[in-house]
Scaffold this motif. Structure first.
Motif, PDB file in Angstrom:
ATOM      1  N   GLN A  11       0.816  -1.208   0.000  1.00  0.00           N
ATOM      2  CA  GLN A  11       0.000   0.000   0.000  1.00  0.00           C
ATOM      3  C   GLN A  11       0.850   1.260   0.000  1.00  0.00           C
ATOM      4  N   ASP A  12       1.960   1.229   0.718  1.00  0.00           N
ATOM      5  CA  ASP A  12       2.810   2.426   0.812  1.00  0.00           C
ATOM      6  C   ASP A  12       4.103   2.154   0.062  1.00  0.00           C
ATOM      7  N   GLU A  13       4.133   2.442  -1.213  1.00  0.00           N
ATOM      8  CA  GLU A  13       5.295   2.140  -2.035  1.00  0.00           C
ATOM      9  C   GLU A  13       6.488   3.009  -1.630  1.00  0.00           C
ATOM     10  N   ALA A  14       7.683   2.409  -1.655  1.00  0.00           N
ATOM     11  CA  ALA A  14       8.895   3.139  -1.269  1.00  0.00           C
ATOM     12  C   ALA A  14       9.168   4.304  -2.209  1.00  0.00           C
ATOM     13  N   LEU A 140      27.986   2.048  10.453  1.00  0.00           N
ATOM     14  CA  LEU A 140      27.368   1.320   9.345  1.00  0.00           C
ATOM     15  C   LEU A 140      26.055   0.688   9.811  1.00  0.00           C
ATOM     16  N   ALA A 141      24.986   0.857   9.028  1.00  0.00           N
ATOM     17  CA  ALA A 141      23.700   0.221   9.335  1.00  0.00           C
ATOM     18  C   ALA A 141      23.758  -1.228   8.881  1.00  0.00           C
ATOM     19  N   SER A 348      13.157  -0.562   7.495  1.00  0.00           N
ATOM     20  CA  SER A 348      13.951  -0.318   8.689  1.00  0.00           C
ATOM     21  C   SER A 348      15.411  -0.074   8.332  1.00  0.00           C
ATOM     22  N   LEU A 349      15.971  -0.944   7.460  1.00  0.00           N
ATOM     23  CA  LEU A 349      17.362  -0.785   7.059  1.00  0.00           C
ATOM     24  C   LEU A 349      17.573   0.500   6.278  1.00  0.00           C
ATOM     25  N   PHE A 350      16.698   0.765   5.305  1.00  0.00           N
ATOM     26  CA  PHE A 350      16.883   1.939   4.453  1.00  0.00           C
ATOM     27  C   PHE A 350      16.674   3.239   5.231  1.00  0.00           C
ATOM     28  N   ASP A 351      15.789   3.209   6.226  1.00  0.00           N
ATOM     29  CA  ASP A 351      15.626   4.384   7.084  1.00  0.00           C
ATOM     30  C   ASP A 351      16.925   4.685   7.828  1.00  0.00           C
ATOM     31  N   ARG A 352      17.597   3.635   8.312  1.00  0.00           N
ATOM     32  CA  ARG A 352      18.876   3.839   9.005  1.00  0.00           C
ATOM     33  C   ARG A 352      19.947   4.334   8.044  1.00  0.00           C
ATOM     34  N   VAL A 353      19.934   3.798   6.824  1.00  0.00           N
ATOM     35  CA  VAL A 353      20.887   4.262   5.811  1.00  0.00           C
ATOM     36  C   VAL A 353      20.711   5.754   5.563  1.00  0.00           C
ATOM     37  N   ARG A 354      19.458   6.210   5.635  1.00  0.00           N
ATOM     38  CA  ARG A 354      19.164   7.625   5.400  1.00  0.00           C
ATOM     39  C   ARG A 354      19.300   8.465   6.660  1.00  0.00           C
ATOM     40  N   GLY A 355      19.719   7.845   7.768  1.00  0.00           N
ATOM     41  CA  GLY A 355      20.043   8.615   8.957  1.00  0.00           C
ATOM     42  C   GLY A 355      19.045   8.574  10.079  1.00  0.00           C
ATOM     43  N   ALA A 356      17.972   7.758   9.958  1.00  0.00           N
ATOM     44  CA  ALA A 356      16.972   7.695  11.030  1.00  0.00           C
ATOM     45  C   ALA A 356      17.580   7.100  12.294  1.00  0.00           C
ATOM     46  N   LYS A 357      17.233   7.661  13.435  1.00  0.00           N
ATOM     47  CA  LYS A 357      17.718   7.163  14.718  1.00  0.00           C
ATOM     48  C   LYS A 357      16.643   6.358  15.455  1.00  0.00           C
ATOM     49  N   LYS A 358      15.376   6.710  15.225  1.00  0.00           N
ATOM     50  CA  LYS A 358      14.280   6.029  15.889  1.00  0.00           C
ATOM     51  C   LYS A 358      13.532   5.194  14.862  1.00  0.00           C
TER      52      LYS A 358
END
Length: 391
Positions: A11-14, A140-141, A348-358
């Protein structure tokens, strides 16, 4: 479920995001989950595929035919010279550390590393690898392939435990394993591995245990090959990389390379958790992976997929009412939702790659896998010595 034979959408495409696409390289493609994960990424969209490198010529040729959108490279160095953002390693257990070391020693400034679980043939090899990754690539994530962490049933369980809804938890029971026949899968019968289902599938179940309760203080276990029995029809198995799930053939209990069953007790300061595994479940993948948690105010019963969870509380606690609460699932009850687990893990992984902390669902990082493998190591040592082993 066989994701390659299943129709699914998200439903929520990347690619609905305005962020620049993430560039992905597949380094090593011997594990069948590479096909599954490519299928999910392909549906998500919003990514660039650098391509893949596989040292086995026959596998590389066939994969190039089947996945024409994934360019084939003639060397691992050439692949990483494309400067991917994420490197995904889908080798069999003995080769995961080798390719991970190759990647972190290459000058490509990638920000994410995905490793197929359990991450090594022998736990000690992963402990060393984890230290090398942290030392050479700080920040590194890293994500291990425990996709069932992202099941909606586990999300529900995490919320119940986090809010203290069950009161004082005294005991819990976790069951895992694989469908009848799947103990013959190519990644379940690797001569260099420490063992069989306790390592290759027990790691999934222990990820759930450690996610919810942390690692135990000590364990005692029994890991056994059972007496040989006559062959019976399989539920399904994966004989090679390209056949998908095969539902024909017969195998018998006691004929696997490694163990048929495992059971163990995990002691914590304030609770005891029991784990059991079998290579001979009578139903599809994950349908029997039961989680049962008992507290002074209630009980929780959950299955990762087909996702289901039932909570019973004596009195209302946290955001949960007294009495019975059933998990409201994304799809109709009795429907597998494994693609969503892969999807959420990638997010989850790609959010961390983009700098997400939470992170909404947490993650399955290096530290988590070290804990998992230390418990697995203790299980095998305990079974061999017939004694309690500290974790």
């Amino acid at each position: 479920m066989d994701i390659l034979k299943t129709s699914f959408t998200f439903q929520d495409e990347a690619n609905a995001s305005n962020q620049s696409p993430i560039k992905i390289a597949f380094l090593g493609t011997r594990h069948p989950h590479v096909m599954y994960r490519f299928a999910v990424l392909d549906k998500m969209g919003g990514f660039e595929f650098s391509g893949f490198y596989e040292e086995n010529e026959k596998i590389a040729e066939e994969l190039a035919k089947r996945l024409p959108r994934l360019p084939r490279f003639q060397s691992a160095g050439e692949l990483l010279d494309t400067l991917p953002d994420v490197v995904m390693i889908h080798s069999l257990d003995p080769d995961v550390p080798r390719w991970a070391r190759f990647a972190i020693d290459h000058p490509a400034p990638f920000k994410g590393l995905f490793l197929e679980k359990p991450g090594a043939a022998i736990p000690q090899d992963f402990y060393k690898l984890a230290e090398e990754i942290k030392g050479k690539r700080p920040g590194l994530a890293v994500e291990l392939g425990y996709e069932m962490h992202y099941s909606e049933a586990l999300e529900f369980a995490r919320q119940v435990i986090r809010e203290g809804a069950l009161g004082d938890i005294t005991t819990a029971r976790f069951h895992g394993g694989c469908p009848s026949g799947a103990g013959m899968d190519l990644w379940q019968a690797i001569p260099e591995d420490l063992g069989g289902i306790m390592q290759t599938e027990g790691c999934h179940t222990l990820e759930n245990v450690i996610d919810l309760f942390g690692a135990p203080d000590r364990v005692v276990s029994s890991i056994r090959k059972l007496p040989e029995r006559p062959p019976h029809p399989v539920v399904g198995w994966i004989p090679d990389l390209f056949s998908g799930t095969v539902t024909t053939g017969e195998f018998g209990v006691g004929t696997l390379m490694y163990e048929d069953v495992c059971s163990g007790i995990m002691e914590y300061a304030d609770k005891t958790i029991v784990l059991d595994m079998t290579a001979w479940e009578p139903t599809e993948w994950c349908n029997e992976w039961a989680i049962d948690v008992y507290g002074t105010n209630g009980s929780l019963h959950a299955i990762p997929d087909y996702p289901v969870a039932t909570l019973y509380l004596r009195e209302a606690r946290g955001s949960f009412k007294a009495g019975e609460t059933k998990l409201s699932t994304e799809k109709p009850h009795g429907t597998s939702n494994v693609p969503a687990c892969y999807h959420k893990q990638f997010q989850s992984l790609f959010d961390r790659v983009r700098g997400a902390k939470k992170l909404e669902h947490g993650c399955c990082d290096l530290e988590t896998n070290v804990k998992i493998l230390k418990v697995i190591d203790a299980f095998y040592k305990s079974s061999a010595s017939r004694q309690w082993v500290d974790v």
